[in-house]
Design a protein around this motif. Structure first.
Motif, PDB file in Angstrom:
ATOM      1  N   TRP A   1      31.015 -43.448   1.653  1.00  0.00           N
ATOM      2  CA  TRP A   1      31.009 -43.216   3.104  1.00  0.00           C
ATOM      3  C   TRP A   1      30.157 -42.003   3.459  1.00  0.00           C
ATOM      4  CZ3 TRP A   1      32.778 -39.215   6.251  1.00  0.00           C
ATOM      5  CH2 TRP A   1      32.787 -39.509   7.620  1.00  0.00           C
ATOM      6  N   ILE A   2      30.302 -40.899   2.718  1.00  0.00           N
ATOM      7  CA  ILE A   2      29.541 -39.691   3.018  1.00  0.00           C
ATOM      8  C   ILE A   2      28.054 -39.907   2.735  1.00  0.00           C
ATOM      9  CG2 ILE A   2      29.151 -37.314   2.272  1.00  0.00           C
ATOM     10  CD1 ILE A   2      32.137 -36.979   2.049  1.00  0.00           C
ATOM     11  N   THR A   3      27.737 -40.593   1.645  1.00  0.00           N
ATOM     12  CA  THR A   3      26.331 -40.847   1.325  1.00  0.00           C
ATOM     13  C   THR A   3      25.654 -41.669   2.415  1.00  0.00           C
ATOM     14  OG1 THR A   3      26.837 -40.777  -1.046  1.00  0.00           O
ATOM     15  CG2 THR A   3      24.767 -41.820  -0.384  1.00  0.00           C
ATOM     16  N   ILE A   4      26.314 -42.728   2.866  1.00  0.00           N
ATOM     17  CA  ILE A   4      25.733 -43.566   3.925  1.00  0.00           C
ATOM     18  C   ILE A   4      25.663 -42.789   5.236  1.00  0.00           C
ATOM     19  CG2 ILE A   4      26.097 -45.660   5.292  1.00  0.00           C
ATOM     20  CD1 ILE A   4      27.258 -46.965   2.827  1.00  0.00           C
ATOM     21  N   TYR A   5      26.649 -41.961   5.496  1.00  0.00           N
ATOM     22  CA  TYR A   5      26.638 -41.164   6.726  1.00  0.00           C
ATOM     23  C   TYR A   5      25.466 -40.185   6.742  1.00  0.00           C
ATOM     24  CZ  TYR A   5      28.084 -37.592  10.082  1.00  0.00           C
ATOM     25  OH  TYR A   5      28.105 -36.691  11.109  1.00  0.00           O
ATOM     26  N   LEU A   6      25.157 -39.580   5.594  1.00  0.00           N
ATOM     27  CA  LEU A   6      24.092 -38.586   5.533  1.00  0.00           C
ATOM     28  C   LEU A   6      22.705 -39.207   5.515  1.00  0.00           C
ATOM     29  CD1 LEU A   6      25.552 -35.963   3.029  1.00  0.00           C
ATOM     30  CD2 LEU A   6      25.401 -35.807   5.512  1.00  0.00           C
TER      31      LEU A   6
ATOM     32  N   ALA B   1      45.757 -43.239 -11.864  1.00  0.00           N
ATOM     33  CA  ALA B   1      44.439 -42.637 -12.079  1.00  0.00           C
ATOM     34  C   ALA B   1      43.334 -43.500 -11.468  1.00  0.00           C
ATOM     35  CB  ALA B   1      44.190 -42.434 -13.574  1.00  0.00           C
ATOM     36  N   LEU B   2      43.436 -44.810 -11.624  1.00  0.00           N
ATOM     37  CA  LEU B   2      42.437 -45.705 -11.037  1.00  0.00           C
ATOM     38  C   LEU B   2      42.471 -45.659  -9.514  1.00  0.00           C
ATOM     39  CD1 LEU B   2      42.696 -48.825 -13.377  1.00  0.00           C
ATOM     40  CD2 LEU B   2      40.791 -47.225 -13.177  1.00  0.00           C
ATOM     41  N   GLY B   3      43.648 -45.493  -8.949  1.00  0.00           N
ATOM     42  CA  GLY B   3      43.734 -45.359  -7.492  1.00  0.00           C
ATOM     43  C   GLY B   3      43.004 -44.125  -6.992  1.00  0.00           C
ATOM     44  N   VAL B   4      43.163 -42.995  -7.712  1.00  0.00           N
ATOM     45  CA  VAL B   4      42.448 -41.771  -7.338  1.00  0.00           C
ATOM     46  C   VAL B   4      40.939 -41.957  -7.474  1.00  0.00           C
ATOM     47  CG1 VAL B   4      42.095 -39.339  -7.927  1.00  0.00           C
ATOM     48  CG2 VAL B   4      44.411 -40.295  -7.927  1.00  0.00           C
ATOM     49  N   ILE B   5      40.517 -42.590  -8.571  1.00  0.00           N
ATOM     50  CA  ILE B   5      39.083 -42.825  -8.780  1.00  0.00           C
ATOM     51  C   ILE B   5      38.516 -43.719  -7.681  1.00  0.00           C
ATOM     52  CG2 ILE B   5      37.413 -43.930 -10.320  1.00  0.00           C
ATOM     53  CD1 ILE B   5      39.170 -43.013 -12.663  1.00  0.00           C
ATOM     54  N   ALA B   6      39.235 -44.768  -7.322  1.00  0.00           N
ATOM     55  CA  ALA B   6      38.763 -45.667  -6.273  1.00  0.00           C
ATOM     56  C   ALA B   6      38.647 -44.946  -4.934  1.00  0.00           C
ATOM     57  CB  ALA B   6      39.706 -46.864  -6.148  1.00  0.00           C
ATOM     58  N   ALA B   7      39.627 -44.091  -4.625  1.00  0.00           N
ATOM     59  CA  ALA B   7      39.568 -43.341  -3.366  1.00  0.00           C
ATOM     60  C   ALA B   7      38.373 -42.395  -3.339  1.00  0.00           C
ATOM     61  CB  ALA B   7      40.869 -42.566  -3.166  1.00  0.00           C
ATOM     62  N   ARG B   8      38.080 -41.753  -4.477  1.00  0.00           N
ATOM     63  CA  ARG B   8      36.923 -40.853  -4.542  1.00  0.00           C
ATOM     64  C   ARG B   8      35.619 -41.627  -4.399  1.00  0.00           C
ATOM     65  NH1 ARG B   8      37.164 -36.710  -9.405  1.00  0.00           N
ATOM     66  NH2 ARG B   8      35.341 -35.984  -8.210  1.00  0.00           N
TER      67      ARG B   8
ATOM     68  N   ALA C   1      26.959 -60.376   4.601  1.00  0.00           N
ATOM     69  CA  ALA C   1      26.371 -60.221   5.937  1.00  0.00           C
ATOM     70  C   ALA C   1      26.898 -58.995   6.669  1.00  0.00           C
ATOM     71  CB  ALA C   1      26.644 -61.467   6.775  1.00  0.00           C
ATOM     72  N   ARG C   2      27.667 -58.157   5.983  1.00  0.00           N
ATOM     73  CA  ARG C   2      28.232 -56.978   6.638  1.00  0.00           C
ATOM     74  C   ARG C   2      27.397 -55.743   6.332  1.00  0.00           C
ATOM     75  NH1 ARG C   2      34.702 -57.002   6.765  1.00  0.00           N
ATOM     76  NH2 ARG C   2      34.125 -55.703   8.552  1.00  0.00           N
ATOM     77  N   SER C   3      27.877 -54.587   6.738  1.00  0.00           N
ATOM     78  CA  SER C   3      27.107 -53.350   6.622  1.00  0.00           C
ATOM     79  C   SER C   3      26.991 -52.905   5.166  1.00  0.00           C
ATOM     80  CB  SER C   3      27.769 -52.242   7.449  1.00  0.00           C
ATOM     81  OG  SER C   3      29.070 -51.963   6.944  1.00  0.00           O
ATOM     82  N   MET C   4      26.122 -51.910   4.965  1.00  0.00           N
ATOM     83  CA  MET C   4      25.883 -51.402   3.619  1.00  0.00           C
ATOM     84  C   MET C   4      27.133 -50.765   3.025  1.00  0.00           C
ATOM     85  SD  MET C   4      23.032 -48.631   2.357  1.00  0.00           S
ATOM     86  CE  MET C   4      21.701 -49.684   2.954  1.00  0.00           C
ATOM     87  N   PHE C   5      27.986 -50.202   3.871  1.00  0.00           N
ATOM     88  CA  PHE C   5      29.212 -49.574   3.363  1.00  0.00           C
ATOM     89  C   PHE C   5      30.073 -50.583   2.616  1.00  0.00           C
ATOM     90  CE2 PHE C   5      33.754 -48.742   4.119  1.00  0.00           C
ATOM     91  CZ  PHE C   5      33.881 -47.551   3.421  1.00  0.00           C
ATOM     92  N   TRP C   6      30.275 -51.758   3.196  1.00  0.00           N
ATOM     93  CA  TRP C   6      31.126 -52.760   2.559  1.00  0.00           C
ATOM     94  C   TRP C   6      30.462 -53.332   1.319  1.00  0.00           C
ATOM     95  CZ3 TRP C   6      36.017 -53.046   3.963  1.00  0.00           C
ATOM     96  CH2 TRP C   6      36.371 -52.598   5.244  1.00  0.00           C
ATOM     97  N   ARG C   7      29.153 -53.552   1.368  1.00  0.00           N
ATOM     98  CA  ARG C   7      28.460 -54.072   0.191  1.00  0.00           C
ATOM     99  C   ARG C   7      28.495 -53.070  -0.961  1.00  0.00           C
ATOM    100  NH1 ARG C   7      24.465 -55.249   4.069  1.00  0.00           N
ATOM    101  NH2 ARG C   7      23.052 -53.762   3.046  1.00  0.00           N
TER     102      ARG C   7
ATOM    103  N   SER D   1      29.656 -32.150   5.358  1.00  0.00           N
ATOM    104  CA  SER D   1      30.063 -33.331   4.596  1.00  0.00           C
ATOM    105  C   SER D   1      30.298 -32.986   3.129  1.00  0.00           C
ATOM    106  CB  SER D   1      28.996 -34.425   4.715  1.00  0.00           C
ATOM    107  OG  SER D   1      28.811 -34.804   6.067  1.00  0.00           O
ATOM    108  N   LYS D   2      29.405 -32.193   2.527  1.00  0.00           N
ATOM    109  CA  LYS D   2      29.557 -31.851   1.118  1.00  0.00           C
ATOM    110  C   LYS D   2      30.811 -31.017   0.874  1.00  0.00           C
ATOM    111  CE  LYS D   2      25.843 -33.852  -0.446  1.00  0.00           C
ATOM    112  NZ  LYS D   2      25.933 -34.991  -1.394  1.00  0.00           N
ATOM    113  N   ILE D   3      31.059 -30.058   1.762  1.00  0.00           N
ATOM    114  CA  ILE D   3      32.238 -29.219   1.578  1.00  0.00           C
ATOM    115  C   ILE D   3      33.516 -30.040   1.740  1.00  0.00           C
ATOM    116  CG2 ILE D   3      33.535 -27.278   2.529  1.00  0.00           C
ATOM    117  CD1 ILE D   3      30.909 -25.932   3.168  1.00  0.00           C
ATOM    118  N   PHE D   4      33.581 -30.860   2.795  1.00  0.00           N
ATOM    119  CA  PHE D   4      34.776 -31.678   3.008  1.00  0.00           C
ATOM    120  C   PHE D   4      34.956 -32.689   1.879  1.00  0.00           C
ATOM    121  CE2 PHE D   4      34.512 -30.643   7.712  1.00  0.00           C
ATOM    122  CZ  PHE D   4      35.666 -29.875   7.688  1.00  0.00           C
ATOM    123  N   GLU D   5      33.869 -33.210   1.333  1.00  0.00           N
ATOM    124  CA  GLU D   5      33.988 -34.156   0.223  1.00  0.00           C
ATOM    125  C   GLU D   5      34.605 -33.487  -1.008  1.00  0.00           C
ATOM    126  OE1 GLU D   5      31.224 -37.119  -2.555  1.00  0.00           O
ATOM    127  OE2 GLU D   5      30.298 -35.703  -1.169  1.00  0.00           O
TER     128      GLU D   5
END
Length: 378
Positions: free
Chosen positions: A117-122, A104-111, A52-58, A142-146
């Motif tokens: 977040w950027i995709t939903i924002y755009l 390595a998995l932590g870095v992948i999860a952060a990416r 029932a939450r936003s698309m970001f969390w889903r 957004s693309k450059i900062f990503e």
């Protein structure tokens, strides 16, 4: 509870009778099975929680499923290593490898989270709109900062992995302490990379170009298709791609046709004879432009801008919503104006005049006829 203790004691009794390698494999297999069960239970609970939450969390729960599964497997394998009959040196090697996997998995999860977040924002901006200046601005930033954030995450992950090795911290401190010539050499070697990275940060702030900008660079017209952390991809009008370093747009001059708005003024230059009726030509050009759906209704001007030795220069200005419409509108105006002049005023097309003095017209005609007859006899 008693059943669990009984099963555990029975398993311990079986492991004691197994060879060390077989006992280790059994413990690892049980750890993987337990991790998969925990992951399945956690994912079910998480999906119910975010339904029932936003698309970001889903999206985050859905996309982080496989990194979380691998992380749980690696974590349970670390626990299994503690209980396995491995030697201390062997156990340290296995645990160190598992720790590198977790980093390595932590870095992948952060990416993944950053990309979601950027995709939903755009999604709130549309690049295909007629006035897409704001959308291009946010998309470019957004693309450059990503990409810069992804590069920093990778560097942090590599640094964290190196710090897990014994003596890596001391080596790093000694390297910084004795930077001297080594740092100069490394700095010179990585100068192009750092130059483009800083240019990317500067471009994200100042924005001399944006995604989908129409630019004229190195004599080629195209649109900005992609901006990475080190280079820019320009899609040329004939579908070729021009790859340009980021630093080029900071250091070199270029033309940006859509810097503030997409509207452009196109021009058509026509060279005509001095006998052309300017007013009739203006009325026809205005009729053509107003009838075209490509014209945005803003600018139309027809002027005589120059006199040449044999012709006059006529310029027609017209505005359009974007560079593509402006190009098509200019081509349409050229075609219809030329057709109009050919049909209505053929004498207005450029021609070369020659005036013969001191020779009577009849003598000229007789000379032409005699010359033609002589050529026929030959």
């Amino acid at each position: 509870m008693r059943e669990i203790k009984a099963a555990a004691s029975e398993l311990e009794w079986l492991i004691e009778w197994m060879p060390d390698w077989m006992a280790t494999l059994v413990l690892f297999a049980l750890a993987i099975i337990a991790a998969l069960m925990v992951h399945q239970l956690f994912m079910r609970a998480a999906e119910r929680l975010v339904s029932a939450r936003s698309m970001f969390w889903r999206s985050m729960v859905k996309r982080l499923g496989w990194p979380l599964r691998l992380a749980l497997i690696l974590g349970f394998l670390v626990l299994a290593t503690e209980a396995s009959p491995l030697m201390s040196s062997e156990a340290r090697i296995v645990q160190h490898g598992l720790l590198l996997g977790l980093i390595a998995l932590g870095v992948i999860a952060a990416r993944i989270v950053l990309h979601i977040w950027i995709t939903i924002y755009l999604r709130r901006f549309k690049l295909d709109a007629e006035d897409n200046l704001l959308a291009r601005k946010h998309a470019t930033q957004s693309k450059i900062f990503e990409r810069i954030a992804n590069l920093l995450l990778i560097l942090i992950g590599v640094a964290a992995g190196l710090m897990t090795f014994e003596g890596a911290a001391k080596f790093g401190l000694s390297l910084l302490a004795s930077a001297g010539a080594a740092s100069i050499i490394v700095g010179l070697a990585l100068q192009p990379l750092f130059k483009n990275i800083f240019a990317g940060v500067q471009m994200a702030v100042t924005q001399p170009i944006r995604i989908d900008d129409a630019v004229l660079i190195e004599g080629e017209w195209g649109k900005i298709e992609e901006i990475t952390s080190t280079y820019v991809v320009v899609r040329i009008w004939d579908l070729r791609r021009l790859i340009v370093p980021l630093s080029y747009f900071i250091e070199q001059p270029f033309q940006n046709w859509t810097r503030e708005e997409a509207t452009l003024i196109g021009s058509v230059i026509i060279y005509l004879d001095y006998q052309v009726p300017i007013q009739a030509l203006r009325e026809k050009a205005q009729e053509v432009v107003r009838a075209s759906p490509l014209w945005n209704g803003d600018v139309f001007v027809l002027q005589v801008t120059d006199f040449k030795e044999f012709t006059m220069e006529v310029r027609i200005l017209m505005s359009a919503r974007n560079s593509g419409d402006a190009f098509d509108l200019r081509c349409d105006v050229r075609e219809q104006i030329v057709t109009f002049l050919q049909k209505e005023y053929p004498e207005a097309l450029p021609r070369l005049r020659t005036e013969l003095r001191g020779v009577a017209p009849k003598e000229v005609l007789q000379g032409m006829r005699s010359g033609a007859a002589t050529g026929a006899d030959a």
